[in-house]
Structures are given as structure tokens and as C-alpha cells.
Design a protein around this motif. Structure first.
Motif, PDB file in Angstrom:
ATOM      1  N   HIS A  69       0.838  -1.205   0.000  1.00 50.36           N
ATOM      2  CA  HIS A  69       0.000   0.000   0.000  1.00 50.36           C
ATOM      3  C   HIS A  69       0.874   1.256   0.000  1.00 50.36           C
ATOM      4  O   HIS A  69       0.592   2.223  -0.721  1.00 50.36           O
ATOM      5  CB  HIS A  69      -0.924  -0.023   1.218  1.00 50.36           C
ATOM      6  N   ALA A  72       2.156   1.731  -3.461  1.00 52.38           N
ATOM      7  CA  ALA A  72       1.109   2.215  -4.360  1.00 52.38           C
ATOM      8  C   ALA A  72       0.839   3.698  -4.137  1.00 52.38           C
ATOM      9  O   ALA A  72       0.749   4.486  -5.091  1.00 52.38           O
ATOM     10  CB  ALA A  72      -0.167   1.401  -4.160  1.00 52.38           C
ATOM     11  N   GLU A  75       3.257   6.144  -5.587  1.00 54.59           N
ATOM     12  CA  GLU A  75       3.176   6.327  -7.035  1.00 54.59           C
ATOM     13  C   GLU A  75       1.861   6.969  -7.464  1.00 54.59           C
ATOM     14  O   GLU A  75       1.587   7.088  -8.659  1.00 54.59           O
ATOM     15  CB  GLU A  75       3.339   4.972  -7.734  1.00 54.59           C
ATOM     16  N   PHE A  77      -1.238   5.853  -6.668  1.00 55.88           N
ATOM     17  CA  PHE A  77      -2.309   4.882  -6.841  1.00 55.88           C
ATOM     18  C   PHE A  77      -2.864   4.482  -5.473  1.00 55.88           C
ATOM     19  O   PHE A  77      -2.194   4.598  -4.459  1.00 55.88           O
ATOM     20  CB  PHE A  77      -1.807   3.646  -7.575  1.00 55.88           C
ATOM     21  N   GLY A  78      -4.075   3.961  -5.471  1.00 53.00           N
ATOM     22  CA  GLY A  78      -4.658   3.532  -4.208  1.00 53.00           C
ATOM     23  C   GLY A  78      -5.253   4.705  -3.451  1.00 53.00           C
ATOM     24  O   GLY A  78      -4.930   5.872  -3.686  1.00 53.00           O
ATOM     25  N   ARG A  79      -6.132   4.388  -2.543  1.00 53.06           N
ATOM     26  CA  ARG A  79      -6.820   5.403  -1.745  1.00 53.06           C
ATOM     27  C   ARG A  79      -6.101   5.587  -0.419  1.00 53.06           C
ATOM     28  O   ARG A  79      -5.886   4.630   0.316  1.00 53.06           O
ATOM     29  CB  ARG A  79      -8.269   4.973  -1.508  1.00 53.06           C
ATOM     30  N   ARG A 147       5.410   0.879 -12.239  1.00 53.12           N
ATOM     31  CA  ARG A 147       4.247   1.774 -12.141  1.00 53.12           C
ATOM     32  C   ARG A 147       3.015   1.170 -12.800  1.00 53.12           C
ATOM     33  O   ARG A 147       1.909   1.255 -12.262  1.00 53.12           O
ATOM     34  CB  ARG A 147       4.555   3.138 -12.767  1.00 53.12           C
ATOM     35  N   ARG A 148       3.189   0.550 -13.919  1.00 47.60           N
ATOM     36  CA  ARG A 148       2.058  -0.093 -14.600  1.00 47.60           C
ATOM     37  C   ARG A 148       1.476  -1.205 -13.726  1.00 47.60           C
ATOM     38  O   ARG A 148       0.260  -1.369 -13.633  1.00 47.60           O
ATOM     39  CB  ARG A 148       2.514  -0.641 -15.946  1.00 47.60           C
ATOM     40  N   MET A 150       1.651  -1.458 -10.373  1.00 48.26           N
ATOM     41  CA  MET A 150       0.977  -0.889  -9.206  1.00 48.26           C
ATOM     42  C   MET A 150      -0.370  -0.284  -9.584  1.00 48.26           C
ATOM     43  O   MET A 150      -1.328  -0.330  -8.807  1.00 48.26           O
ATOM     44  CB  MET A 150       1.854   0.165  -8.538  1.00 48.26           C
ATOM     45  N   ALA A 151      -0.476   0.271 -10.774  1.00 49.76           N
ATOM     46  CA  ALA A 151      -1.726   0.893 -11.214  1.00 49.76           C
ATOM     47  C   ALA A 151      -2.852  -0.129 -11.331  1.00 49.76           C
ATOM     48  O   ALA A 151      -4.033   0.221 -11.222  1.00 49.76           O
ATOM     49  CB  ALA A 151      -1.522   1.600 -12.549  1.00 49.76           C
ATOM     50  N   GLN A 152      -2.507  -1.402 -11.550  1.00 48.82           N
ATOM     51  CA  GLN A 152      -3.518  -2.438 -11.757  1.00 48.82           C
ATOM     52  C   GLN A 152      -3.624  -3.424 -10.591  1.00 48.82           C
ATOM     53  O   GLN A 152      -4.368  -4.404 -10.676  1.00 48.82           O
ATOM     54  CB  GLN A 152      -3.188  -3.233 -13.025  1.00 48.82           C
ATOM     55  N   TYR A 154      -4.754  -3.190  -7.314  1.00 48.31           N
ATOM     56  CA  TYR A 154      -5.887  -3.255  -6.392  1.00 48.31           C
ATOM     57  C   TYR A 154      -7.059  -4.017  -6.996  1.00 48.31           C
ATOM     58  O   TYR A 154      -7.347  -3.897  -8.194  1.00 48.31           O
ATOM     59  CB  TYR A 154      -6.333  -1.854  -5.999  1.00 48.31           C
TER      60      TYR A 154
END
Length: 273
Positions: A69, A72, A75, A77-79, A147-148, A150-152, A154
Motif C-alpha cells: 500500500h 502504491a 506512485e 495509486f490507491g486510496r 508503475r504499470r 501498481m496501477a492495476q 488493487y
């Protein structure tokens, strides 16, 4: 010379240091196995990361869901959650160095006597297969596609393992099993909804380590993640997340003789301003 496994630290640096003093840990002589979730929700994630990275030569950690987390969030991403305590790491002058080190840590490790993963393994996986699957994820984390990836990352699907899975579906399930799993349902699917104590679990759910014919029994598995389970030691499972963050204890297990050392913790979350 001794080897110790220590459960989830989650930014509780002072209890961690107190426990190391209690077991008389000597970095030049002893080794540590850490079950992951080094960071988040406790008050001193930055100090934990700095200490572990500085002692990289005698410490073996695996990645937990809170560690991922942090990566993520770093970078974009993620909440970001209201109880996250990651800002000190993200704002630190050495933050990038720490994050680059963190993303190069493994999801799973094993030697001739023990395996270690943060949460658990799907019942179909042998130790060897799980290590190979972990390496697939580790290659993405440490590689140019970080990065790609981590973006996908969750998401809760897919929930059932198949050797036919490919791409992010395959990688996401490996990550979810190794860093988030507690139970398997009657359909053989990963269930991420129930997080409580064993005796309060729905009858439709089975702890991952109790699934009949589980194939990862070649080595005892050290794990954390499940603070509601607490200290749970059998011949096959060494679960050592004893909830320091929640005012429980921080536990070290000496691997040579399985002696347990625990120190009571104050409710570390209460220390976060």
C-alpha cells in the motif's frame, strides 16, 4: 548465533527495539525473519524502514499488504485512508531510497527448514510453486514496469487459482493470497471479507492452513497478518502477529527451538497525532 522470526511491526518502532533488547539480538551474530507489514498505522514507519534497511545483511523480510500500500500511494495509486501513517516516509529526504529498497524485497522466502510469507498460500500451491509465483511478482515490482503493475494491483478478483491465469489476473491473485488471505470458502476461492477470530468465522469458511490436502506442507510456514488469530503455533504453521499495533504484544520466535518471547505493547495507534 540464533535466528528469530518477528511478527508484524506496522510502524511500532519502540516496541520493536524493546523486543530486540529483550532477546539480546546481536546484528553481528543473529538473524531476523520479519513477516512483513513493516509500516503503517503505527507512529514510526520511517524509523522501522531505516533500521531494517540499515541491517539488511542480517534481516530477511517479506512484503505485506501495508508495505505494498505504501508503494502504491507513493506512485499516486490507491486510496489514502484516514488511519494511514505514511506521510513521514513519503516526505523524508531518504524516502525514495527507502521505497526503492522496499520494492526489491521478496513476497516469500524459504530455506531448508522454514518458509515465510506475510499471509498465506493457496491450497493448490507447493512451496516450490509458490516461490516461483512470488518471483513473477517480484520481477514486476523491481522492474521497469513497476508503475504499470501498481496501477492495476488493487482488486479482489480473480478469487480462484488456475494455472491458466495470465497477466494481471494471475499476479493480482498471487499478491492477494500472499499478503491478504485468511480464509478459503467452500468453492476453493479466496475470501477477503471476514477478518475476525477463528471461532466466529462463518461455517462456509476454512482457514487457509486447514484446507484438506493443502500442498504446501513440505516446510513449516512462518506468517503474520492475522492479528485476530494471535499466536498460533503448530508443527506446520507459525503465525506470530500478536497485535502490537492494537495494544497486544510483539512476538519473537526463536527458530532453533521455537521458544516464544513476547512483550506487551501500549496501544500504539493512540500515540499517532
Amino acid at each position: 548465533m540464533a535466528s528469530y522470526a518477528i511478527g508484524d511491526i506496522q510502524g511500532c518502532f519502540e516496541p520493536f527495539q524493546q523486543l530486540l533488547r529483550h532477546i539480546e539480538f546481536n546484528p553481528g551474530r543473529d538473524t531476523l525473519w520479519l513477516t512483513g507489514d513493516l509500516v503503517n498505522r503505527g507512529p514510526a514507519s520511517l524509523e522501522v524502514l531505516r533500521w531494517v534497511m540499515r541491517h539488511d545483511d542480517c534481516v530477511q523480510t517479506v512484503l505485506g499488504n501495508h508495505d505494498l500500500h505504501l508503494l502504491a500511494v507513493s506512485e499516486g495509486f490507491g486510496r489514502v485512508k484516514s488511519d494511514d501513517t505514511l506521510s513521514a516516509v513519503l516526505d523524508a529526504s531518504d524516502g525514495k531510497l527507502l521505497l526503492d529498497w522496499l520494492r526489491c524485497q521478496p513476497l516469500m522466502v524459504a530455506d531448508q527448514e522454514f518458509a515465510m510469507v506475510h499471509a498465506g498460500l493457496m491450497p493448490d500451491w507447493t512451496i516450490g510453486k509458490a516461490l516461483r509465483l512470488a518471483e513473477e511478482v517480484e520481477g514486476e515490482l523491481a522492474g521497469p514496469g513497476f508503475r504499470r503493475f501498481m496501477a492495476q494491483l488493487y482488486g479482489n478478483k480473480p478469487a480462484r487459482w488456475s494455472d491458466e491465469l495470465r497477466g494481471m489476473d494471475r499476479l493480482r491473485l498471487v499478491v492477494n493470497a500472499m499478503t491478504r488471505m485468511r480464509f478459503i470458502n467452500r468453492d476453493g476461492e479466496l475470501d477477503l471479507t471476514f477478518k475476525g477470530e477463528l471461532d466466529k468465522a462463518p461455517a462456509s469458511l476454512t482457514p487457509w492452513f486447514d484446507v484438506p490436502n493443502r500442498r504446501s506442507t513440505a516446510l513449516p510456514i512462518i506468517c503474520g497478518h492475522w492479528s485476530a488469530l494471535g499466536l498460533y503455533l503448530t508443527d506446520e504453521i507459525l503465525a506470530i502477529d500478536t497485535g502490537c499495533l492494537w495494544g497486544g504484544s510483539l512476538t519473537a520466535l526463536r527458530l532453533e527451538d521455537r521458544q516464544v518471547f513476547s512483550l506487551a505493547c501500549v496501544a500504539e495507534r493512540a500515540l499517532v497525532v
